[in-house]
Design a protein around this motif. Structure first.
Motif, PDB file in Angstrom:
ATOM      1  N   ARG A 134      31.288  33.774  20.762  1.00 26.02           N
ATOM      2  CA  ARG A 134      32.732  33.987  20.962  1.00 26.02           C
ATOM      3  C   ARG A 134      33.214  33.318  22.236  1.00 26.02           C
ATOM      4  N   ASP A 135      32.475  33.494  23.320  1.00 27.43           N
ATOM      5  CA  ASP A 135      32.912  32.940  24.600  1.00 27.43           C
ATOM      6  C   ASP A 135      32.914  31.414  24.595  1.00 27.43           C
ATOM      7  N   ARG A 136      31.942  30.806  23.916  1.00 23.34           N
ATOM      8  CA  ARG A 136      31.892  29.346  23.847  1.00 23.34           C
ATOM      9  C   ARG A 136      32.988  28.792  22.934  1.00 23.34           C
ATOM     10  N   ALA A 137      33.341  29.555  21.914  1.00 25.61           N
ATOM     11  CA  ALA A 137      34.321  29.077  20.930  1.00 25.61           C
ATOM     12  C   ALA A 137      35.758  29.372  21.322  1.00 25.61           C
ATOM     13  N   ALA A 138      35.979  30.384  22.153  1.00 25.49           N
ATOM     14  CA  ALA A 138      37.332  30.884  22.435  1.00 25.49           C
ATOM     15  C   ALA A 138      38.306  29.793  22.891  1.00 25.49           C
ATOM     16  N   PRO A 139      37.939  28.899  23.824  1.00 25.44           N
ATOM     17  CA  PRO A 139      38.908  27.872  24.240  1.00 25.44           C
ATOM     18  C   PRO A 139      39.360  26.981  23.083  1.00 25.44           C
ATOM     19  N   HIS A 140      38.439  26.676  22.178  1.00 25.82           N
ATOM     20  CA  HIS A 140      38.775  25.828  21.034  1.00 25.82           C
ATOM     21  C   HIS A 140      39.674  26.581  20.048  1.00 25.82           C
ATOM     22  N   VAL A 141      39.417  27.855  19.883  1.00 27.06           N
ATOM     23  CA  VAL A 141      40.244  28.671  18.990  1.00 27.06           C
ATOM     24  C   VAL A 141      41.666  28.764  19.530  1.00 27.06           C
ATOM     25  N   ARG A 142      41.794  28.991  20.842  1.00 25.96           N
ATOM     26  CA  ARG A 142      43.132  29.096  21.448  1.00 25.96           C
ATOM     27  C   ARG A 142      43.893  27.770  21.351  1.00 25.96           C
ATOM     28  N   ALA A 143      43.188  26.673  21.606  1.00 23.86           N
ATOM     29  CA  ALA A 143      43.838  25.359  21.525  1.00 23.86           C
ATOM     30  C   ALA A 143      44.284  25.063  20.101  1.00 23.86           C
ATOM     31  N   LEU A 144      43.475  25.447  19.137  1.00 26.98           N
ATOM     32  CA  LEU A 144      43.811  25.223  17.734  1.00 26.98           C
ATOM     33  C   LEU A 144      45.015  26.067  17.323  1.00 26.98           C
ATOM     34  N   ASP A 152      47.429  27.073  19.302  1.00 29.43           N
ATOM     35  CA  ASP A 152      48.607  26.457  19.932  1.00 29.43           C
ATOM     36  C   ASP A 152      49.081  25.249  19.123  1.00 29.43           C
ATOM     37  N   LEU A 153      48.139  24.448  18.671  1.00 29.23           N
ATOM     38  CA  LEU A 153      48.470  23.250  17.910  1.00 29.23           C
ATOM     39  C   LEU A 153      49.069  23.588  16.551  1.00 29.23           C
ATOM     40  N   ALA A 154      48.462  24.554  15.870  1.00 30.85           N
ATOM     41  CA  ALA A 154      48.879  24.888  14.506  1.00 30.85           C
ATOM     42  C   ALA A 154      50.096  25.807  14.460  1.00 30.85           C
ATOM     43  N   CYS A 203      35.603  28.974  10.819  1.00 34.59           N
ATOM     44  CA  CYS A 203      36.874  29.153  11.511  1.00 34.59           C
ATOM     45  C   CYS A 203      37.982  28.853  10.504  1.00 34.59           C
ATOM     46  N   SER A 204      39.119  29.516  10.651  1.00 34.71           N
ATOM     47  CA  SER A 204      40.212  29.285   9.712  1.00 34.71           C
ATOM     48  C   SER A 204      41.554  29.312  10.418  1.00 34.71           C
ATOM     49  N   ILE A 205      42.507  28.594   9.808  1.00 34.22           N
ATOM     50  CA  ILE A 205      43.909  28.650  10.208  1.00 34.22           C
ATOM     51  C   ILE A 205      44.636  29.366   9.086  1.00 34.22           C
ATOM     52  N   ALA A 206      45.366  30.422   9.405  1.00 33.79           N
ATOM     53  CA  ALA A 206      45.982  31.242   8.363  1.00 33.79           C
ATOM     54  C   ALA A 206      47.404  31.634   8.732  1.00 33.79           C
ATOM     55  N   ALA A 249      51.646  20.679   2.022  1.00 38.45           N
ATOM     56  CA  ALA A 249      51.962  19.466   2.785  1.00 38.45           C
ATOM     57  C   ALA A 249      51.289  19.423   4.144  1.00 38.45           C
ATOM     58  N   ARG A 250      50.997  20.583   4.733  1.00 39.75           N
ATOM     59  CA  ARG A 250      50.397  20.616   6.065  1.00 39.75           C
ATOM     60  C   ARG A 250      48.868  20.602   6.034  1.00 39.75           C
ATOM     61  N   ALA A 251      48.280  20.692   4.851  1.00 45.29           N
ATOM     62  CA  ALA A 251      46.836  20.877   4.739  1.00 45.29           C
ATOM     63  C   ALA A 251      46.047  19.737   5.376  1.00 45.29           C
ATOM     64  N   GLY A 252      46.490  18.504   5.181  1.00 43.11           N
ATOM     65  CA  GLY A 252      45.753  17.370   5.735  1.00 43.11           C
ATOM     66  C   GLY A 252      45.681  17.415   7.247  1.00 43.11           C
ATOM     67  N   GLU A 253      46.832  17.595   7.891  1.00 38.92           N
ATOM     68  CA  GLU A 253      46.884  17.644   9.357  1.00 38.92           C
ATOM     69  C   GLU A 253      46.111  18.841   9.899  1.00 38.92           C
ATOM     70  N   LEU A 254      46.334  20.014   9.298  1.00 34.36           N
ATOM     71  CA  LEU A 254      45.677  21.224   9.796  1.00 34.36           C
ATOM     72  C   LEU A 254      44.166  21.160   9.592  1.00 34.36           C
TER      73      LEU A 254
END
Length: 270
Positions: free
Chosen positions: A88-98, A100-102, A222-225, A234-239
């Motif tokens: 969790r600690d190693r992944a958290a920055p990437h999850v937060r950045a994702l 923000d982006l999505a 990991c998922s974007i939901a 339409a957003r599937a490719g970018e996400l």
């Protein structure tokens, strides 16, 4: 007995079991039935019944005839907690950045046997269910991350999971036919990410991708939901490209070294 009375009885029994486990220490690793009964001020019959249940679960073991000690299952539990926290600690920055982006909810999960465990999330205020998903254990067949994991396992292993866990219908869109899902898992492996078309929660859509460990094994996903149907439209490719890139970064942080010939999910981010 009413439901309220049953819950009260269960809570009391659980409390006694926890107190029993806390009796053991480095200074006193072994205790007899009589000592445990005396210290907890419980009848020996009640103490023995709880001990028997804890022994059956491997949380306590009988040693030296009449003595009891903490069992090896305690070590497995503590090891799992430590590993989950490290990931969790190693992944958290990437999850937060994702997130923000999505602009949507992002979930980090680990495979736990035949199910998935949600260990971290950045959740959108638009989420349909008010409470957090962290700590939930969910089936694989109807969740985006679950299908992403299944799609990157050997087919025989994926079938075994589905046979053991079953494929119950959660929403009208849940896939409950084995061969239909296996066909979708092959497509997931080819494109590198999964879709959840309101299969676990009506009105919720997501894309999911796998996370790999140091030995190259699928350990989670990991998922974007969110509530926007275009997450799988339409957003599937970018996400999905952003998601797969984040999952690759997380995997690398966990010691994963991609092969020179990319397969599945990571072929999309060469």
């Amino acid at each position: 007995m009413t439901d309220k009375e049953r819950r009260s009885t269960t809570n009391k029994s659980l409390g006694k079991a926890v107190r029993m486990l806390k009796l053991f220490s480095a200074q006193e690793p072994r205790l007899s039935l009589a000592e445990i009964s005396l210290r907890l001020d419980m009848p020996k019959s009640t103490t023995h019944a709880i001990l028997r249940s804890l022994v059956a679960e491997g949380l306590i073991e009988k040693v030296g005839g009449e003595a009891y000690a903490l069992g090896t299952a305690i070590l497995a539990l503590s090891q799992s907690v430590r590993v989950n926290v490290e990931i969790r600690d190693r992944a958290a920055p990437h999850v937060r950045a994702l997130a923000d982006l999505a602009g949507e909810s992002v979930y980090l999960t680990l495979r736990e046997g035949d199910r998935i465990l949600y260990i971290y999330a950045v959740e959108s205020s638009r989420r349909l269910i008010a409470r957090t998903a962290v700590g939930d254990r969910m089936p694989m067949h109807c969740t985006g991350v679950g299908k992403a994991i299944l799609g990157h396992l050997p087919e025989a292993e994926a079938r075994g999971i589905l046979e053991r866990a079953g494929m119950p219908r959660v929403t009208p869109n849940t896939i409950t036919d084995m061969e239909e899902l296996m066909e979708e898992l092959r497509a997931i492996h080819e494109r590198g990410y999964s879709y959840d078309d309101s299969e676990n929660e009506v009105g919720n859509y997501c894309v999911g991708a796998p996370i790999f460990g140091a030995q190259g094994q699928v350990i989670g996903g990991c998922s974007i939901a969110g509530t926007d149907p275009q997450i799988i439209g339409a957003r599937a490719g970018e996400l999905s490209r952003a998601l797969i890139s984040a999952c690759l970064d997380i995997s690398r942080n966990l010691g994963y070294v991609p092969a020179s010939v990319f397969r599945g999910a990571y072929a999309a981010v060469r």
